[in-house]
Design an enzyme around this catalytic site. Structure first.
Site, PDB file in Angstrom:
ATOM      1  N   LYS A  83       0.852  -1.191   0.000  1.00 20.13           N
ATOM      2  CA  LYS A  83       0.000   0.000   0.000  1.00 20.13           C
ATOM      3  C   LYS A  83       0.889   1.244   0.000  1.00 20.13           C
ATOM      4  CE  LYS A  83      -4.350   0.834   2.354  1.00 20.13           C
ATOM      5  NZ  LYS A  83      -4.994   0.660   3.652  1.00 20.13           N
TER       6      LYS A  83
HETATM    7  C1  E4P Z   1      -8.130   1.809   3.564  1.00 21.69           C
HETATM    8  O1  E4P Z   1      -7.533   0.872   3.130  1.00 21.69           O
HETATM    9  C2  E4P Z   1      -7.992   2.379   4.908  1.00 21.69           C
HETATM   10  O2  E4P Z   1      -7.381   1.434   5.741  1.00 21.69           O
HETATM   11  C3  E4P Z   1      -9.305   2.689   5.553  1.00 21.69           C
HETATM   12  O3  E4P Z   1     -10.400   2.270   4.785  1.00 21.69           O
HETATM   13  C4  E4P Z   1      -9.415   4.056   6.123  1.00 21.69           C
HETATM   14  O4  E4P Z   1     -10.665   4.171   6.770  1.00 21.69           O
HETATM   15  P1  E4P Z   1     -10.988   5.327   7.835  1.00 21.69           P
HETATM   16  O5  E4P Z   1     -11.254   6.578   7.068  1.00 21.69           O
HETATM   17  O6  E4P Z   1     -12.216   4.833   8.526  1.00 21.69           O
HETATM   18  O7  E4P Z   1      -9.778   5.440   8.725  1.00 21.69           O
END
Ligand code: E4P
Length: 215
Positions: A83
């Site tokens: 990522k």
């Molecule tokens: C995406 O891969 C992130 O880990 C995640 O969806 C972020 O979500 P949040 O906005 O609830 O922190």
């Protein structure tokens, strides 16, 4: 639509996997920090129980360092997806890693043009954060529709991974739009299954069964 769970909590991952509909996992530095475990231990525990794609986020912000960090994580298992944030340095790293056959999930996407650039660089996934857009009075799911339309025009292989999901309607809309993946917190996965009429109906069936004339 593939269903990923958005957590680094191994108990939550096992619970979701036991439902038989879990395709993968997404983590991020905040989610790993919440577990209180050392990073590598936390990720390896997840890799031990999940055969599908597991997104592991790099914290380097310079492209050569991103590539080195990504290669280290990619060596942990075949199902590791790296990522990377959609920033200038991230874009350079996506291209280099994709050329090396390493899958990248491009994160922190908030615009259709960020998504176009990630796809052109060869990202395996784009993660638009719908909940965080909703939080600032924008329409998160409208961004998903725009990205799906753009990707359709050019036949990119990049999968649209709906992230920052906060409620069941995000998932309903993602499925209606034909998004490839939705990454969902356990609480929302459980909400997808729940319906009061199912509970009322089951209770009535079981009560009638108890009342039947005994054979
Ligand atoms: C995406 O891969 C992130 O880990 C995640 O969806 C972020 O979500 P949040 O906005 O609830 O922190």
């Amino acid at each position: 639509m593939k269903i990923f769970i958005d957590t680094a909590d191994i108990a939550e991952i096992k619970e979701a996997a036991s439902l038989g509909v879990l395709d993968g996992v997404t983590t991020n530095p905040s989610l790993v920090a919440k577990t209180g475990k050392p990073f590598e231990k936390c990720i390896r525990e997840i890799l031990d129980v999940v055969p599908g794609p597991v997104s592991v986020e790099c914290v380097a912000i310079e492209h050569k360092e991103m590539i080195a960090e990504a290669k280290k994580y990619a060596a942990w298992a075949d199902n590791v997806v790296i990522k990377l944030p959609i920033i200038r340095e991230g874009l350079k790293a996506i291209k280099a890693l994709a050329d090396d056959g390493i899958k990248v999930n491009t994160t922190l996407c908030f615009s259709p043009m960020q998504a176009l650039l990630a796809a052109k660089a060869g990202a395996a996934y784009i993660s638009p954060f719908v909940g965080r857009l909703d939080d600032i009075s924008n329409d998160g799911m409208e961004l998903i529709r725009q990205i799906l339309d753009i990707y359709d025009h050019y036949a990119f292989d990049t999968e649209v991974l709906v992230a920052s999901v906060r409620n069941p309607m995000h998932v309903v809309q993602a499925a209606l739009m034909g998004a490839d993946v939705c990454t969902i917190p356990l609480k929302v996965i459980n909400q997808l299954l729940a319906h009061p009429l199912t509970d009322i109906g089951l209770k009535a069936f079981l009560a009638d069964w108890e009342k039947r004339a005994k054979e």
